[in-house]
Design a protein around this motif. Structure first.
Motif, PDB file in Angstrom:
ATOM      1  N   VAL A 166      85.763  68.630  68.638  1.00 53.30           N
ATOM      2  CA  VAL A 166      85.964  69.973  69.174  1.00 53.30           C
ATOM      3  C   VAL A 166      84.937  70.846  68.465  1.00 53.30           C
ATOM      4  O   VAL A 166      84.715  70.692  67.257  1.00 53.30           O
ATOM      5  CB  VAL A 166      87.396  70.456  68.849  1.00 53.30           C
ATOM      6  CG1 VAL A 166      87.560  71.927  69.202  1.00 53.30           C
ATOM      7  CG2 VAL A 166      88.422  69.607  69.581  1.00 53.30           C
ATOM      8  N   TYR A 167      84.307  71.751  69.203  1.00 57.27           N
ATOM      9  CA  TYR A 167      83.305  72.623  68.587  1.00 57.27           C
ATOM     10  C   TYR A 167      83.901  74.006  68.353  1.00 57.27           C
ATOM     11  O   TYR A 167      84.412  74.642  69.274  1.00 57.27           O
ATOM     12  CB  TYR A 167      82.065  72.726  69.481  1.00 57.27           C
ATOM     13  CG  TYR A 167      80.963  73.547  68.852  1.00 57.27           C
ATOM     14  CD1 TYR A 167      80.212  73.034  67.799  1.00 57.27           C
ATOM     15  CD2 TYR A 167      80.691  74.838  69.282  1.00 57.27           C
ATOM     16  CE1 TYR A 167      79.208  73.779  67.194  1.00 57.27           C
ATOM     17  CE2 TYR A 167      79.683  75.592  68.693  1.00 57.27           C
ATOM     18  CZ  TYR A 167      78.951  75.056  67.644  1.00 57.27           C
ATOM     19  OH  TYR A 167      77.966  75.794  67.040  1.00 57.27           O
ATOM     20  N   ALA A 168      83.883  74.464  67.089  1.00 58.25           N
ATOM     21  CA  ALA A 168      84.442  75.777  66.744  1.00 58.25           C
ATOM     22  C   ALA A 168      83.362  76.603  66.063  1.00 58.25           C
ATOM     23  O   ALA A 168      83.138  76.484  64.850  1.00 58.25           O
ATOM     24  CB  ALA A 168      85.654  75.605  65.834  1.00 58.25           C
ATOM     25  N   ARG A 169      82.681  77.417  66.846  1.00 57.75           N
ATOM     26  CA  ARG A 169      81.577  78.203  66.295  1.00 57.75           C
ATOM     27  C   ARG A 169      82.093  79.197  65.249  1.00 57.75           C
ATOM     28  O   ARG A 169      83.179  79.750  65.398  1.00 57.75           O
ATOM     29  CB  ARG A 169      80.900  78.972  67.430  1.00 57.75           C
ATOM     30  CG  ARG A 169      79.493  79.433  67.087  1.00 57.75           C
ATOM     31  CD  ARG A 169      78.937  80.150  68.275  1.00 57.75           C
ATOM     32  NE  ARG A 169      77.528  80.475  68.089  1.00 57.75           N
ATOM     33  CZ  ARG A 169      76.835  81.164  68.973  1.00 57.75           C
ATOM     34  NH1 ARG A 169      77.411  81.583  70.072  1.00 57.75           N
ATOM     35  NH2 ARG A 169      75.565  81.429  68.770  1.00 57.75           N
ATOM     36  N   TYR A 318      86.475  65.466  78.452  1.00 58.69           N
ATOM     37  CA  TYR A 318      85.200  65.290  77.745  1.00 58.69           C
ATOM     38  C   TYR A 318      84.083  65.908  78.569  1.00 58.69           C
ATOM     39  O   TYR A 318      84.028  65.725  79.793  1.00 58.69           O
ATOM     40  CB  TYR A 318      84.905  63.801  77.529  1.00 58.69           C
ATOM     41  CG  TYR A 318      85.916  63.099  76.660  1.00 58.69           C
ATOM     42  CD1 TYR A 318      85.925  63.275  75.280  1.00 58.69           C
ATOM     43  CD2 TYR A 318      86.878  62.257  77.217  1.00 58.69           C
ATOM     44  CE1 TYR A 318      86.869  62.634  74.472  1.00 58.69           C
ATOM     45  CE2 TYR A 318      87.813  61.614  76.430  1.00 58.69           C
ATOM     46  CZ  TYR A 318      87.811  61.817  75.062  1.00 58.69           C
ATOM     47  OH  TYR A 318      88.745  61.186  74.275  1.00 58.69           O
ATOM     48  N   PHE A 319      83.192  66.623  77.894  1.00 59.54           N
ATOM     49  CA  PHE A 319      82.038  67.222  78.555  1.00 59.54           C
ATOM     50  C   PHE A 319      80.773  66.518  78.093  1.00 59.54           C
ATOM     51  O   PHE A 319      80.603  66.255  76.909  1.00 59.54           O
ATOM     52  CB  PHE A 319      81.942  68.715  78.203  1.00 59.54           C
ATOM     53  CG  PHE A 319      83.011  69.541  78.861  1.00 59.54           C
ATOM     54  CD1 PHE A 319      82.772  70.160  80.079  1.00 59.54           C
ATOM     55  CD2 PHE A 319      84.262  69.670  78.270  1.00 59.54           C
ATOM     56  CE1 PHE A 319      83.763  70.900  80.697  1.00 59.54           C
ATOM     57  CE2 PHE A 319      85.254  70.413  78.886  1.00 59.54           C
ATOM     58  CZ  PHE A 319      85.011  71.037  80.107  1.00 59.54           C
ATOM     59  N   GLY A 326      74.402  68.551  72.928  1.00 64.63           N
ATOM     60  CA  GLY A 326      74.611  68.958  71.535  1.00 64.63           C
ATOM     61  C   GLY A 326      74.128  70.362  71.215  1.00 64.63           C
ATOM     62  O   GLY A 326      74.033  70.720  70.046  1.00 64.63           O
ATOM     63  N   HIS A 327      73.836  71.195  72.240  1.00 62.22           N
ATOM     64  CA  HIS A 327      73.362  72.556  71.946  1.00 62.22           C
ATOM     65  C   HIS A 327      74.550  73.430  71.570  1.00 62.22           C
ATOM     66  O   HIS A 327      75.466  73.608  72.377  1.00 62.22           O
ATOM     67  CB  HIS A 327      72.646  73.162  73.159  1.00 62.22           C
ATOM     68  CG  HIS A 327      71.273  72.630  73.359  1.00 62.22           C
ATOM     69  ND1 HIS A 327      70.231  72.931  72.513  1.00 62.22           N
ATOM     70  CD2 HIS A 327      70.766  71.793  74.302  1.00 62.22           C
ATOM     71  CE1 HIS A 327      69.136  72.305  72.937  1.00 62.22           C
ATOM     72  NE2 HIS A 327      69.440  71.605  74.003  1.00 62.22           N
ATOM     73  N   PRO A 328      74.541  74.016  70.361  1.00 63.19           N
ATOM     74  CA  PRO A 328      75.690  74.813  69.914  1.00 63.19           C
ATOM     75  C   PRO A 328      76.059  75.933  70.877  1.00 63.19           C
ATOM     76  O   PRO A 328      77.230  76.141  71.179  1.00 63.19           O
ATOM     77  CB  PRO A 328      75.221  75.386  68.569  1.00 63.19           C
ATOM     78  CG  PRO A 328      74.181  74.442  68.098  1.00 63.19           C
ATOM     79  CD  PRO A 328      73.507  73.922  69.327  1.00 63.19           C
ATOM     80  N   ALA A 348      88.317  71.439  74.849  1.00 64.44           N
ATOM     81  CA  ALA A 348      87.036  70.905  75.332  1.00 64.44           C
ATOM     82  C   ALA A 348      86.541  69.926  74.283  1.00 64.44           C
ATOM     83  O   ALA A 348      86.352  70.283  73.125  1.00 64.44           O
ATOM     84  CB  ALA A 348      86.039  72.047  75.506  1.00 64.44           C
ATOM     85  N   LEU A 349      86.368  68.669  74.678  1.00 57.54           N
ATOM     86  CA  LEU A 349      85.916  67.632  73.748  1.00 57.54           C
ATOM     87  C   LEU A 349      84.478  67.241  74.068  1.00 57.54           C
ATOM     88  O   LEU A 349      84.115  67.087  75.246  1.00 57.54           O
ATOM     89  CB  LEU A 349      86.822  66.400  73.852  1.00 57.54           C
ATOM     90  CG  LEU A 349      88.258  66.592  73.342  1.00 57.54           C
ATOM     91  CD1 LEU A 349      89.157  65.491  73.871  1.00 57.54           C
ATOM     92  CD2 LEU A 349      88.308  66.620  71.833  1.00 57.54           C
ATOM     93  N   PHE A 350      83.683  67.104  73.031  1.00 57.92           N
ATOM     94  CA  PHE A 350      82.285  66.679  73.189  1.00 57.92           C
ATOM     95  C   PHE A 350      82.103  65.358  72.459  1.00 57.92           C
ATOM     96  O   PHE A 350      82.937  64.961  71.639  1.00 57.92           O
ATOM     97  CB  PHE A 350      81.351  67.755  72.634  1.00 57.92           C
ATOM     98  CG  PHE A 350      81.577  69.100  73.262  1.00 57.92           C
ATOM     99  CD1 PHE A 350      81.030  69.395  74.500  1.00 57.92           C
ATOM    100  CD2 PHE A 350      82.358  70.061  72.631  1.00 57.92           C
ATOM    101  CE1 PHE A 350      81.254  70.632  75.102  1.00 57.92           C
ATOM    102  CE2 PHE A 350      82.595  71.300  73.227  1.00 57.92           C
ATOM    103  CZ  PHE A 350      82.041  71.586  74.460  1.00 57.92           C
ATOM    104  N   LEU A 351      81.010  64.672  72.770  1.00 63.33           N
ATOM    105  CA  LEU A 351      80.789  63.333  72.210  1.00 63.33           C
ATOM    106  C   LEU A 351      79.539  63.318  71.354  1.00 63.33           C
ATOM    107  O   LEU A 351      78.501  63.864  71.727  1.00 63.33           O
ATOM    108  CB  LEU A 351      80.667  62.299  73.335  1.00 63.33           C
ATOM    109  CG  LEU A 351      81.903  62.182  74.236  1.00 63.33           C
ATOM    110  CD1 LEU A 351      81.602  61.356  75.457  1.00 63.33           C
ATOM    111  CD2 LEU A 351      83.084  61.588  73.470  1.00 63.33           C
ATOM    112  N   ARG A 352      79.665  62.670  70.203  1.00 58.54           N
ATOM    113  CA  ARG A 352      78.557  62.611  69.247  1.00 58.54           C
ATOM    114  C   ARG A 352      77.351  61.880  69.835  1.00 58.54           C
ATOM    115  O   ARG A 352      76.215  62.187  69.540  1.00 58.54           O
ATOM    116  CB  ARG A 352      79.068  61.900  67.984  1.00 58.54           C
ATOM    117  CG  ARG A 352      78.300  62.179  66.733  1.00 58.54           C
ATOM    118  CD  ARG A 352      79.180  62.036  65.506  1.00 58.54           C
ATOM    119  NE  ARG A 352      79.760  60.738  65.305  1.00 58.54           N
ATOM    120  CZ  ARG A 352      79.188  59.717  64.692  1.00 58.54           C
ATOM    121  NH1 ARG A 352      77.957  59.840  64.241  1.00 58.54           N
ATOM    122  NH2 ARG A 352      79.821  58.583  64.524  1.00 58.54           N
TER     123      ARG A 352
END
Length: 774
Positions: A166-169, A318-319, A326-328, A348-352
């Motif tokens: 999960v991305y948490a800016r 997953y997106f 991988g763009h923040p 929203a889940l992203f993949l490494r």
């Protein structure tokens, strides 16, 4: 370093008159053994996948024949270093500008001629088909893009534990990694390329495109180019990251003067994308227009994704795709949108490794006769770039010299790995006690600790191969590589998923193996096993002379004292280096007096007065005194009570931990001296099984399938986990569905201090799951 030829500006469409340098050992590794290729060519990036065999050294132990009188003085066992061939998957990502150069390089370094076909996917597979066939002399076999994408996604979700995040800016840790649910299905994959495809994935082979949109990454790029006159996608994102969308967008407060409370709309919410541009008589900045456009596209995609997730009752979304990469700034806008539309119910889940999914899928399509899904695979930290660690903005000098290259390597594991059936809830199990990604103070300490220990590890590696002249040179290469990894993790702790003491240890083991140091502690282990065996009968005799209650305490104290003998702990290795005679009795004196730091001994003693356990699974730790004088008397006592015992030890070497092959030999030697152990082995009441791990720590969600089968068959009702790596750095909070015992001595003063104890404090944690009191 090998020169990789020149890029011809006429054929590539890029005016580049410089040659690019590709270090073959760093990027296109093991090409001479490459067996099969796949390629995924997108609009701007090429992803290449290939399978190779890797030859590396492994330390094998072999028992001597002790039956003859002449052999009586022989050493316990011999250690033979053998060459072993294992399978490895390589994935490399590079810009399309370098495709000719890279194909030339592959052709020049490709010795293997078995490969006749290259599997290809992605839009560019048509565009570059002739070029690939001409350069490599291989037939291009095109695979369906969506099928490859899903296959790749399933593969990484199953084989890489910290794949999704999960991305948490603006949070302390922007990347929060998810533990993969053992059952990865069903899920929604929202793939944002030029347009958007929304795919429901129900099983390995069952998926369906349930929706989509023509408004996607291509829309952002196309409209962005018209609005800003910027033709490059990455440049457009850079502009967006600096812009203020509120200059262009009409917000709720612009219409109502504040929030629209009765509808639950905040004043800062976008009421109309680009709404101000219709009425305001002014020029808008490129940055502001790019930001407004990014919000418009992301919100649209986010809302679509939420509606489909709700419609199909899916909570995992997953997106991926070219738009994300991988763009923040992109991940942030998608995350915000999903949170808004689902009120936080869906993440929203992203993949490494999102960029590799198509290439992985295409590769798997070509490898079906090898049954890659029958094996488990593990990420090789020594040969993989970390998340965000090769970014166009981070190292412009390197970019000018050799382009942006990103790598992922995965090793085929000898055995299939599964969950321990006794985990209370496998989907919420987290092996690691502290996430260093989120704990800056702990992170700084442990990175410093591993850097400080590096000289000692190098020295140990060289000493383990005294007869090999180039060992020092390899050890120096290991030092450089591991130090570089530590520096990467200092700046990007999220590079390989959650940063933990376990991942730092595993990365070190991977780097040691990379430079052919399979078991730097083999000689030390052999010596310590030899010495400890001489004291075994005396130790058992003195225990048998004690009263029942005193014996139980002495046995536990013996396990704890044995656990002090750990070459992985700096405080102990210094003692052992300076005083090789440091003994078992002295270790007992070093232990803290009761009450211990964590002390459930009285409850354990009370439990022992009850009926015996059916079967105990014991995850063991170190060689020498630990296993022989600590663990074995404990095992002997359990057997005498009528409890079957399964001893789980490492499949491969790590530090001075006992491996399964060493334990087989040690147990045979002990059985020759001890009728209790001998009869238990003969009657199959004592079983030795490998754990599937080659780590000083323990992940109970990745264990040998055979071990899981034995645990079920024996109806195991007690799990014992011993040692600092297995019971404190990992599994300290692990919840099991049966009784458990976690035992360790804290041999690190910083950790002891953090837990409220001191050096050589004792953790003795006996736990009974709720509702299972005896």
């Amino acid at each position: 370093m090998a020169e990789c030829g020149r890029v011809d500006s006429n054929t590539s469409g890029h005016t580049m008159d410089k040659s690019i340098t590709l270090p073959p050992d760093e990027i296109f590794r093991n090409l001479e053994n490459a067996k099969r290729f796949a390629i995924d060519i997108g609009g701007s990036l090429t992803k290449l996948a290939y399978y190779s065999t890797v030859q590396h050294k492994v330390a094998k132990v072999r028992s001597f024949d002790h039956s003859t009188k002449e052999a009586a003085s022989d050493k316990l066992y011999e250690i033979a270093v053998q060459e072993e061939v294992t399978a490895r998957l390589h994935f490399i990502k590079f810009e399309n500008a370098y495709i000719e150069t890279c194909l030339d390089f592959i052709k020049d370094h490709l010795v293997n001629t078995e490969t006749k076909v290259i599997k290809a996917t992605g839009g560019g597979a048509h565009k570059f088909k002739e070029l690939i066939e001409r350069k490599l002399g291989l037939k291009v076999d095109k695979e369906d893009e969506m099928t490859c994408l899903i296959k790749g996604c399933n593969f990484v979700l199953k084989n890489i534990p910290h794949e999704a995040f999960v991305y948490a800016r603006h949070a302390d840790s922007e990347f929060r990694f998810q533990t993969t649910n053992p059952d990865i299905f069903p899920y929604l994959l929202v793939n944002i390329g030029s347009g958007v495809s929304i795919v429901k994935v129900e099983s390995e082979d069952k998926f369906e495109r349930i929706g989509g949109s023509s408004i996607g990454g291509g829309t952002f790029w196309g409209l962005g180019a018209l609005l800003t006159k910027t033709k490059r996608f990455d440049e457009l994102l850079q502009l967006a990251s600096k812009g203020q969308h509120s200059s262009v967008d009409m917000l709720v407060k612009d219409i109502y003067g504040g929030s629209y409370a009765c509808l639950g709309l905040t004043g800062d919410l976008i009421a109309s994308s680009f709404g101000k541009s219709a009425t305001a008589d002014k020029e808008f900045s490129k940055e502001d227009m790019a930001k407004s456009l990014l919000h418009m596209i992301s919100n649209d995609i986010g809302q679509l994704a939420c509606l489909y997730a709700k419609l199909h009752n899916l909570s995992r979304v997953y997106f991926g795709g070219f738009f994300i990469r991988g763009h923040p700034v992109t991940m942030h806008t998608i995350t915000y949108s999903i949170n808004f539309f689902t009120k936080g119910e869906v993440q929203a889940l992203f993949l490494r490794h999102e960029g590799y999914l198509g290439a992985i899928g295409a590769f798997l399509k070509g490898a079906e006769e090898d049954n890659p899904n029958q094996y488990s695979w593990g990420e090789n930290y020594a040969g993989s770039s970390g998340l965000m660690s090769v970014s166009p903005d981070m190292n412009p000098m390197q970019r000018a010299r050799s382009g942006t290259f990103d790598m992922l390597e995965m090793d085929r594991l000898e055995r299939q790995l599964v969950n321990l059936p006794l985990l209370q809830d496998a989907s919420s199990y987290i092996p690691d006690t502290v996430d260093l990604t989120e704990d800056a103070q702990a992170r700084e300490y442990w990175l410093y600790c591993f850097e400080e220990a590096l000289d000692g590890v190098v020295k140990r590696a060289v000493a383990s191969q005294p007869d090999i002249p180039e060992a020092a040179e390899r050890a120096e290469k290991f030092r450089q590589k591991y130090r570089h990894k530590l520096q990467t993790l200092r700046h990007q702790p999220f590079a390989y998923g959650s940063l933990t003491v376990r991942s730092l240890l595993d990365t070190r083991e991977h780097c040691l193996n990379e430079f052919n140091f399979p078991d730097p502690y083999s000689k030390i282990k052999e010596r310590e096993n030899d010495v400890a065996l001489k004291y075994y009968q005396k130790a058992v005799k003195s225990l048998d002379e004690l009263s029942w209650e005193d014996r139980q305490f002495a046995i536990v104290k013996g396990v704890l004292a044995g656990n002090v003998f750990d070459w992985g702990a700096k405080a102990v290795s210094e003692v052992l280096e300076s005083n090789p005679e440091f003994g078992f009795e002295e270790a007992k004196r070093r232990l803290e007096e009761r009450p211990w730091l964590v002390d459930s001994f009285d409850q354990w003693l009370e439990r022992l007065k009850g009926p015996p356990h059916r079967c105990a699974l014991f995850f063991v730790d170190n060689s020498g005194v630990d296993i022989i004088l600590g663990v074995m008397p404990f095992v002997r006592e359990l057997l005498s009570r009528g409890t079957e015992v399964v001893l789980a030890s490492n499949s491969g070497p790590a530090l001075n931990d006992v491996t399964n092959s060493e334990l087989q030999i040690l147990t045979e030697r002990i059985a020759a001296m001890d009728p209790v152990i001998k009869s238990a082995l003969r009657e199959d009441r004592l079983t030795l099984v490998q754990s599937g791990s080659s780590s000083p720590c323990l992940d109970l969600s990745r264990l040998d399938k055979v071990l899981a089968m034995v645990v079920r068959e024996r109806q195991t009702d007690l799990v014992i986990i011993e040692g600092m790596g297995r019971a404190i750095h990992t599994n300290y909070y692990a919840m099991l569905s049966c009784e458990s015992l976690k035992m360790a001595v804290i041999k690190n003063s910083w950790l002891a201090d953090r837990l409220g104890g001191k050096l050589f404090s004792v953790v003795f944690k006996y736990e009974v799951p709720a509702g299972k009191a005896h």
